[in-house]
Design a protein around this motif. Structure first.
Motif, PDB file in Angstrom:
ATOM      1  N   ALA A 104       0.824  -1.207   0.000  1.00  0.00           N
ATOM      2  CA  ALA A 104       0.000   0.000   0.000  1.00  0.00           C
ATOM      3  C   ALA A 104       0.862   1.263   0.000  1.00  0.00           C
ATOM      4  O   ALA A 104       0.580   2.227  -0.733  1.00  0.00           O
ATOM      5  CB  ALA A 104      -0.930  -0.012   1.215  1.00  0.00           C
ATOM      6  N   ALA A 105       1.927   1.250   0.808  1.00  0.00           N
ATOM      7  CA  ALA A 105       2.818   2.419   0.842  1.00  0.00           C
ATOM      8  C   ALA A 105       3.505   2.626  -0.495  1.00  0.00           C
ATOM      9  O   ALA A 105       3.640   3.763  -0.977  1.00  0.00           O
ATOM     10  CB  ALA A 105       3.854   2.239   1.953  1.00  0.00           C
ATOM     11  N   ALA A 106       3.941   1.534  -1.121  1.00  0.00           N
ATOM     12  CA  ALA A 106       4.613   1.657  -2.416  1.00  0.00           C
ATOM     13  C   ALA A 106       3.660   2.160  -3.491  1.00  0.00           C
ATOM     14  O   ALA A 106       4.043   2.995  -4.330  1.00  0.00           O
ATOM     15  CB  ALA A 106       5.193   0.298  -2.819  1.00  0.00           C
ATOM     16  N   VAL A 107       2.415   1.673  -3.486  1.00  0.00           N
ATOM     17  CA  VAL A 107       1.424   2.139  -4.462  1.00  0.00           C
ATOM     18  C   VAL A 107       1.161   3.628  -4.299  1.00  0.00           C
ATOM     19  O   VAL A 107       1.089   4.377  -5.280  1.00  0.00           O
ATOM     20  CB  VAL A 107       0.125   1.320  -4.333  1.00  0.00           C
ATOM     21  CG1 VAL A 107      -0.998   1.960  -5.137  1.00  0.00           C
ATOM     22  CG2 VAL A 107       0.343  -0.109  -4.796  1.00  0.00           C
ATOM     23  N   VAL A 127      12.934   5.998   3.424  1.00  0.00           N
ATOM     24  CA  VAL A 127      12.697   4.588   3.113  1.00  0.00           C
ATOM     25  C   VAL A 127      13.966   3.948   2.555  1.00  0.00           C
ATOM     26  O   VAL A 127      14.344   2.830   2.937  1.00  0.00           O
ATOM     27  CB  VAL A 127      11.523   4.448   2.126  1.00  0.00           C
ATOM     28  CG1 VAL A 127      11.458   3.027   1.565  1.00  0.00           C
ATOM     29  CG2 VAL A 127      10.206   4.790   2.801  1.00  0.00           C
ATOM     30  N   GLN A 128      14.639   4.643   1.674  1.00  0.00           N
ATOM     31  CA  GLN A 128      15.880   4.111   1.103  1.00  0.00           C
ATOM     32  C   GLN A 128      16.966   3.969   2.162  1.00  0.00           C
ATOM     33  O   GLN A 128      17.725   2.991   2.160  1.00  0.00           O
ATOM     34  CB  GLN A 128      16.350   5.021  -0.030  1.00  0.00           C
ATOM     35  CG  GLN A 128      15.409   5.048  -1.222  1.00  0.00           C
ATOM     36  CD  GLN A 128      15.814   6.064  -2.262  1.00  0.00           C
ATOM     37  OE1 GLN A 128      16.820   6.749  -2.113  1.00  0.00           O
ATOM     38  NE2 GLN A 128      15.038   6.173  -3.322  1.00  0.00           N
ATOM     39  N   ILE A 172      10.467  -4.271   1.256  1.00  0.00           N
ATOM     40  CA  ILE A 172       9.255  -4.576   0.482  1.00  0.00           C
ATOM     41  C   ILE A 172       8.756  -3.336  -0.250  1.00  0.00           C
ATOM     42  O   ILE A 172       8.306  -3.414  -1.401  1.00  0.00           O
ATOM     43  CB  ILE A 172       8.179  -5.155   1.413  1.00  0.00           C
ATOM     44  CG1 ILE A 172       8.605  -6.538   1.904  1.00  0.00           C
ATOM     45  CG2 ILE A 172       6.829  -5.232   0.705  1.00  0.00           C
ATOM     46  CD1 ILE A 172       7.608  -7.204   2.817  1.00  0.00           C
ATOM     47  N   ILE A 173       8.836  -2.178   0.380  1.00  0.00           N
ATOM     48  CA  ILE A 173       8.398  -0.944  -0.282  1.00  0.00           C
ATOM     49  C   ILE A 173       9.246  -0.673  -1.523  1.00  0.00           C
ATOM     50  O   ILE A 173       8.720  -0.371  -2.611  1.00  0.00           O
ATOM     51  CB  ILE A 173       8.462   0.234   0.704  1.00  0.00           C
ATOM     52  CG1 ILE A 173       7.428   0.068   1.818  1.00  0.00           C
ATOM     53  CG2 ILE A 173       8.237   1.555  -0.031  1.00  0.00           C
ATOM     54  CD1 ILE A 173       7.502   1.141   2.889  1.00  0.00           C
ATOM     55  N   ILE A 174      10.555  -0.798  -1.399  1.00  0.00           N
ATOM     56  CA  ILE A 174      11.448  -0.535  -2.534  1.00  0.00           C
ATOM     57  C   ILE A 174      11.217  -1.545  -3.647  1.00  0.00           C
ATOM     58  O   ILE A 174      11.126  -1.191  -4.834  1.00  0.00           O
ATOM     59  CB  ILE A 174      12.911  -0.550  -2.062  1.00  0.00           C
ATOM     60  CG1 ILE A 174      13.180   0.632  -1.126  1.00  0.00           C
ATOM     61  CG2 ILE A 174      13.863  -0.508  -3.247  1.00  0.00           C
ATOM     62  CD1 ILE A 174      14.542   0.611  -0.482  1.00  0.00           C
ATOM     63  N   ALA A 175      11.095  -2.842  -3.293  1.00  0.00           N
ATOM     64  CA  ALA A 175      10.876  -3.868  -4.312  1.00  0.00           C
ATOM     65  C   ALA A 175       9.541  -3.672  -5.014  1.00  0.00           C
ATOM     66  O   ALA A 175       9.436  -3.850  -6.247  1.00  0.00           O
ATOM     67  CB  ALA A 175      10.939  -5.251  -3.668  1.00  0.00           C
TER      68      ALA A 175
END
Length: 303
Positions: A104-107, A127-128, A172-175
């Protein structure tokens, strides 16, 4: 339409002068290439040596009692059943906590957030950076959070899952962002042109097309969490458990913690048990990484 490769192929190149050595055959690139291959060879040989040593040492203890027996004071009667079940519980809860939030955060960051706004740029930078923070720091964060909400016994399944969730959430967010970014913009434009809303385009077009990349990144992140011991030890994870975990508030131990405990014992039999438990852990890691590779190769689309 002329491709970039065709345009580069037709571009004029600078001819070599008489007696001039090609750039890739000069001493500096050749030395770098030799050092690179030597480093790779040393790493592979070291890994193979470690795996062979573990298999030879723990092969005699690798059997059904290792999976069915509980830890004991004697290595002849000891097994890793609670550690195996504890690892399954903790990793399962970690996946449930982390994957929905990470996706959800990545979207949001990739599809809906304003990339030019300073707040969103700060979040992306954090995040990075968080993806490279040592795991014990996340153990400290989980410990502080559990203490803040008044949890006395912090060695519980949900506490360990919380620490590991904080650890792998940035990964998971980066991927997921990379998987979403790989979907061509023409897919989005075509969906919007047909009258779909931005959310419908994301939900029905972008996310299904990026599922292989999301699954691969999530499995690899969970395999990293499976091998972690430092944040769980900081929470007071038990090193001797003679019962099976049966819920989110149950005490637990995991395979890395059980291996850590056995390697600290003076008896040689416990060292063999630690090697046998390491074989189980290596097998689980290889299985998870193999599943990630299979999903990527089987379902990834070539745009």
């Amino acid at each position: 339409m002329i491709s970039l490769q065709d345009s580069l192929a037709g571009a004029p190149t600078m001819p070599l002068k008489t007696g001039e050595t090609p750039r890739e055959r000069r001493p500096a690139p050749m030395i770098f290439l030799v050092v690179l291959w030597l480093s790779l060879l040393i790493a592979i040989l070291s890994l193979l040596t470690l795996i062979v040593n573990i298999v030879l040492e723990g092969g005699s203890r690798f059997g059904l009692p290792l999976f069915t027996e509980y830890p004991a004071s004697s290595p002849d009667r000891a097994g890793a059943r609670p550690a195996i079940l504890g690892s399954i519980w903790v990793i399962g809860v970690t996946a449930v906590l982390t994957i929905p939030v990470g996706v959800a955060a990545a979207v949001h960051l990739e599809e809906f957030a304003d990339k030019k706004h300073w707040f969103n740029r700060v979040i992306e930078l954090n995040v990075q950076n968080l993806a490279a923070v040592p795991s014990i720091i996340y153990g400290l964060l989980a410990l502080a959070f559990l203490a803040l909400i008044g949890v006395r016994d912090k060695n519980i399944v949900i506490g360990g899952a919380l620490a590991l969730s904080l650890l792998i959430l940035p990964v998971i967010i980066i991927a997921t962002r990379e998987a979403i970014r790989a979907v061509p913009s023409e897919i989005r434009d075509g969906s919007l042109a047909l009258g779909a809303t931005r959310w419908q385009t994301t939900w029905r077009q972008v996310l299904p097309a990026s599922v292989p990349g999301i699954a691969t990144g999530s499995i690899i992140a969970l395999s990293r969490a499976l091998g972690e011991a430092a944040p769980l030890l900081l929470l007071g994870a038990l090193v001797f458990v003679s019962f099976d975990p049966n819920g989110l508030l149950s005490g637990f131990t995991t395979l890395p913690i059980q291996i850590f405990n056995w390697t600290g014992r003076p008896q040689e039999g416990f060292h063999e048990l630690a090697a046998a438990a390491s074989i189980i852990l290596l097998g689980l890691l290889l299985l998870m990484n193999g599943l990630a590779i299979y999903i990527r190769n089987r379902y990834q689309k070539r745009w």
